[in-house]
Design a protein around this motif. Structure first.
Motif, PDB file in Angstrom:
ATOM      1  N   CYS A  43       0.851  -1.192   0.000  1.00  0.00           N
ATOM      2  CA  CYS A  43       0.000   0.000   0.000  1.00  0.00           C
ATOM      3  C   CYS A  43       0.884   1.240   0.000  1.00  0.00           C
ATOM      4  O   CYS A  43       1.682   1.438   0.908  1.00  0.00           O
ATOM      5  CB  CYS A  43      -0.906  -0.012   1.227  1.00  0.00           C
ATOM      6  N   ILE A  44       0.733   2.070  -1.022  1.00  0.00           N
ATOM      7  CA  ILE A  44       1.449   3.335  -1.101  1.00  0.00           C
ATOM      8  C   ILE A  44       0.410   4.427  -0.893  1.00  0.00           C
ATOM      9  O   ILE A  44      -0.420   4.681  -1.779  1.00  0.00           O
ATOM     10  CB  ILE A  44       2.177   3.491  -2.457  1.00  0.00           C
ATOM     11  N   GLN A  45       0.436   5.013   0.295  1.00  0.00           N
ATOM     12  CA  GLN A  45      -0.566   6.001   0.702  1.00  0.00           C
ATOM     13  C   GLN A  45      -0.674   7.121  -0.336  1.00  0.00           C
ATOM     14  O   GLN A  45       0.317   7.684  -0.756  1.00  0.00           O
ATOM     15  CB  GLN A  45      -0.183   6.590   2.063  1.00  0.00           C
ATOM     16  N   GLY A  46      -1.896   7.409  -0.774  1.00  0.00           N
ATOM     17  CA  GLY A  46      -2.133   8.465  -1.741  1.00  0.00           C
ATOM     18  C   GLY A  46      -1.921   8.036  -3.185  1.00  0.00           C
ATOM     19  O   GLY A  46      -2.156   8.814  -4.104  1.00  0.00           O
ATOM     20  N   PHE A  47      -1.460   6.810  -3.406  1.00  0.00           N
ATOM     21  CA  PHE A  47      -1.216   6.319  -4.768  1.00  0.00           C
ATOM     22  C   PHE A  47      -2.082   5.115  -5.090  1.00  0.00           C
ATOM     23  O   PHE A  47      -2.830   5.130  -6.055  1.00  0.00           O
ATOM     24  CB  PHE A  47       0.262   5.982  -4.947  1.00  0.00           C
ATOM     25  N   GLY A  48      -1.964   4.043  -4.275  1.00  0.00           N
ATOM     26  CA  GLY A  48      -2.771   2.863  -4.522  1.00  0.00           C
ATOM     27  C   GLY A  48      -2.241   1.638  -3.812  1.00  0.00           C
ATOM     28  O   GLY A  48      -1.286   1.707  -3.042  1.00  0.00           O
ATOM     29  N   VAL A  49      -2.894   0.501  -4.081  1.00  0.00           N
ATOM     30  CA  VAL A  49      -2.562  -0.763  -3.419  1.00  0.00           C
ATOM     31  C   VAL A  49      -2.337  -1.839  -4.474  1.00  0.00           C
ATOM     32  O   VAL A  49      -3.134  -2.005  -5.398  1.00  0.00           O
ATOM     33  CB  VAL A  49      -3.710  -1.217  -2.486  1.00  0.00           C
ATOM     34  N   HIS A  78      -3.248  -7.288  -8.693  1.00  0.00           N
ATOM     35  CA  HIS A  78      -4.315  -6.323  -8.922  1.00  0.00           C
ATOM     36  C   HIS A  78      -3.880  -4.979  -8.340  1.00  0.00           C
ATOM     37  O   HIS A  78      -3.357  -4.925  -7.227  1.00  0.00           O
ATOM     38  CB  HIS A  78      -5.600  -6.805  -8.240  1.00  0.00           C
ATOM     39  N   PHE A  79      -4.073  -3.901  -9.090  1.00  0.00           N
ATOM     40  CA  PHE A  79      -3.759  -2.565  -8.592  1.00  0.00           C
ATOM     41  C   PHE A  79      -5.049  -1.792  -8.439  1.00  0.00           C
ATOM     42  O   PHE A  79      -5.866  -1.741  -9.353  1.00  0.00           O
ATOM     43  CB  PHE A  79      -2.828  -1.811  -9.545  1.00  0.00           C
ATOM     44  N   LYS A  80      -5.240  -1.201  -7.260  1.00  0.00           N
ATOM     45  CA  LYS A  80      -6.403  -0.352  -7.021  1.00  0.00           C
ATOM     46  C   LYS A  80      -5.899   1.042  -6.679  1.00  0.00           C
ATOM     47  O   LYS A  80      -5.130   1.228  -5.732  1.00  0.00           O
ATOM     48  CB  LYS A  80      -7.264  -0.889  -5.888  1.00  0.00           C
ATOM     49  N   CYS A  81      -6.332   1.990  -7.456  1.00  0.00           N
ATOM     50  CA  CYS A  81      -5.922   3.382  -7.288  1.00  0.00           C
ATOM     51  C   CYS A  81      -6.525   3.954  -6.005  1.00  0.00           C
ATOM     52  O   CYS A  81      -7.651   3.620  -5.626  1.00  0.00           O
ATOM     53  CB  CYS A  81      -6.425   4.167  -8.499  1.00  0.00           C
ATOM     54  N   ALA A  82      -5.779   4.841  -5.330  1.00  0.00           N
ATOM     55  CA  ALA A  82      -6.268   5.479  -4.111  1.00  0.00           C
ATOM     56  C   ALA A  82      -7.446   6.406  -4.442  1.00  0.00           C
ATOM     57  O   ALA A  82      -7.434   7.083  -5.474  1.00  0.00           O
ATOM     58  CB  ALA A  82      -5.148   6.274  -3.454  1.00  0.00           C
ATOM     59  N   PRO A  83      -8.467   6.450  -3.581  1.00  0.00           N
ATOM     60  CA  PRO A  83      -9.647   7.269  -3.854  1.00  0.00           C
ATOM     61  C   PRO A  83      -9.339   8.754  -4.063  1.00  0.00           C
ATOM     62  O   PRO A  83      -9.908   9.394  -4.950  1.00  0.00           O
ATOM     63  CB  PRO A  83     -10.531   7.076  -2.617  1.00  0.00           C
ATOM     64  N   ASN A  84      -8.424   9.305  -3.249  1.00  0.00           N
ATOM     65  CA  ASN A  84      -8.127  10.734  -3.404  1.00  0.00           C
ATOM     66  C   ASN A  84      -7.396  11.019  -4.719  1.00  0.00           C
ATOM     67  O   ASN A  84      -7.566  12.085  -5.307  1.00  0.00           O
ATOM     68  CB  ASN A  84      -7.331  11.270  -2.218  1.00  0.00           C
ATOM     69  N   LEU A  85      -6.609  10.064  -5.225  1.00  0.00           N
ATOM     70  CA  LEU A  85      -5.946  10.232  -6.516  1.00  0.00           C
ATOM     71  C   LEU A  85      -6.973  10.228  -7.631  1.00  0.00           C
ATOM     72  O   LEU A  85      -6.923  11.062  -8.547  1.00  0.00           O
ATOM     73  CB  LEU A  85      -4.900   9.131  -6.734  1.00  0.00           C
ATOM     74  N   LEU A  86      -7.949   9.321  -7.560  1.00  0.00           N
ATOM     75  CA  LEU A  86      -9.025   9.292  -8.546  1.00  0.00           C
ATOM     76  C   LEU A  86      -9.812  10.603  -8.535  1.00  0.00           C
ATOM     77  O   LEU A  86     -10.179  11.119  -9.605  1.00  0.00           O
ATOM     78  CB  LEU A  86      -9.966   8.126  -8.274  1.00  0.00           C
ATOM     79  N   LYS A  87     -10.071  11.101  -7.336  1.00  0.00           N
ATOM     80  CA  LYS A  87     -10.809  12.356  -7.218  1.00  0.00           C
ATOM     81  C   LYS A  87     -10.047  13.498  -7.886  1.00  0.00           C
ATOM     82  O   LYS A  87     -10.637  14.319  -8.604  1.00  0.00           O
ATOM     83  CB  LYS A  87     -11.033  12.679  -5.742  1.00  0.00           C
ATOM     84  N   GLU A  88      -8.743  13.566  -7.685  1.00  0.00           N
ATOM     85  CA  GLU A  88      -7.914  14.610  -8.288  1.00  0.00           C
ATOM     86  C   GLU A  88      -7.859  14.480  -9.807  1.00  0.00           C
ATOM     87  O   GLU A  88      -7.897  15.480 -10.524  1.00  0.00           O
ATOM     88  CB  GLU A  88      -6.486  14.575  -7.728  1.00  0.00           C
ATOM     89  N   ILE A  89      -7.790  13.248 -10.299  1.00  0.00           N
ATOM     90  CA  ILE A  89      -7.755  13.022 -11.740  1.00  0.00           C
ATOM     91  C   ILE A  89      -9.051  13.471 -12.397  1.00  0.00           C
ATOM     92  O   ILE A  89      -9.048  14.043 -13.478  1.00  0.00           O
ATOM     93  CB  ILE A  89      -7.476  11.524 -12.052  1.00  0.00           C
ATOM     94  N   ASN A  90     -10.167  13.231 -11.730  1.00  0.00           N
ATOM     95  CA  ASN A  90     -11.490  13.515 -12.308  1.00  0.00           C
ATOM     96  C   ASN A  90     -12.063  14.881 -11.953  1.00  0.00           C
ATOM     97  O   ASN A  90     -13.256  15.111 -12.136  1.00  0.00           O
ATOM     98  CB  ASN A  90     -12.468  12.410 -11.894  1.00  0.00           C
ATOM     99  N   LYS A  91     -11.229  15.793 -11.474  1.00  0.00           N
ATOM    100  CA  LYS A  91     -11.717  17.152 -11.194  1.00  0.00           C
ATOM    101  C   LYS A  91     -12.103  17.872 -12.446  1.00  0.00           C
ATOM    102  O   LYS A  91     -11.490  17.766 -13.464  1.00  0.00           O
ATOM    103  CB  LYS A  91     -10.639  17.951 -10.456  1.00  0.00           C
TER     104      LYS A  91
END
Length: 91
Positions: A43-49, A78-91
């Motif tokens: 788990c890389i905080q702010g990036f994904g798991v 399996h890679f799951k993107c961090a929720p806050n990163l997804l939020k920033e990408i989709n602004k």
């Protein structure tokens, strides 16, 4: 962006030597490989798991010949993107 471009960009932003950046990225890759191979999540905080998952054996079909065959069980990552990163990408 490929690995060389990433190294170039990181080198510009951080101000470190490209060889040093390349070494760090390769070591990060090695750590992720070792831990997922051992069955651990990374788990890389702010990036994904990165999560290793066992894929069971199953029937598959060769699309070219139409022949059916049994795939052997294997581990996938399996890679799951961090929720806050997804939020920033989709602004």
């Amino acid at each position: 962006m490929n690995k060389s471009q990433l190294i170039e960009e990181l080198s510009k932003r951080v101000g470190n030597d490209k060889a040093e950046i390349r070494y760090i990225l390769e070591e990060l890759n090695n750590i992720i490989l070792e831990k997922t191979r051992a069955g651990e999540k990374v788990c890389i905080q702010g990036f994904g798991v990165y999560t290793p998952r066992l894929q069971t054996s199953r029937l598959a079909r060769n699309p070219k010949s139409g022949e059916t065959l049994m795939l052997i069980p294997r581990t996938i990552v399996h890679f799951k993107c961090a929720p806050n990163l997804l939020k920033e990408i989709n602004k």
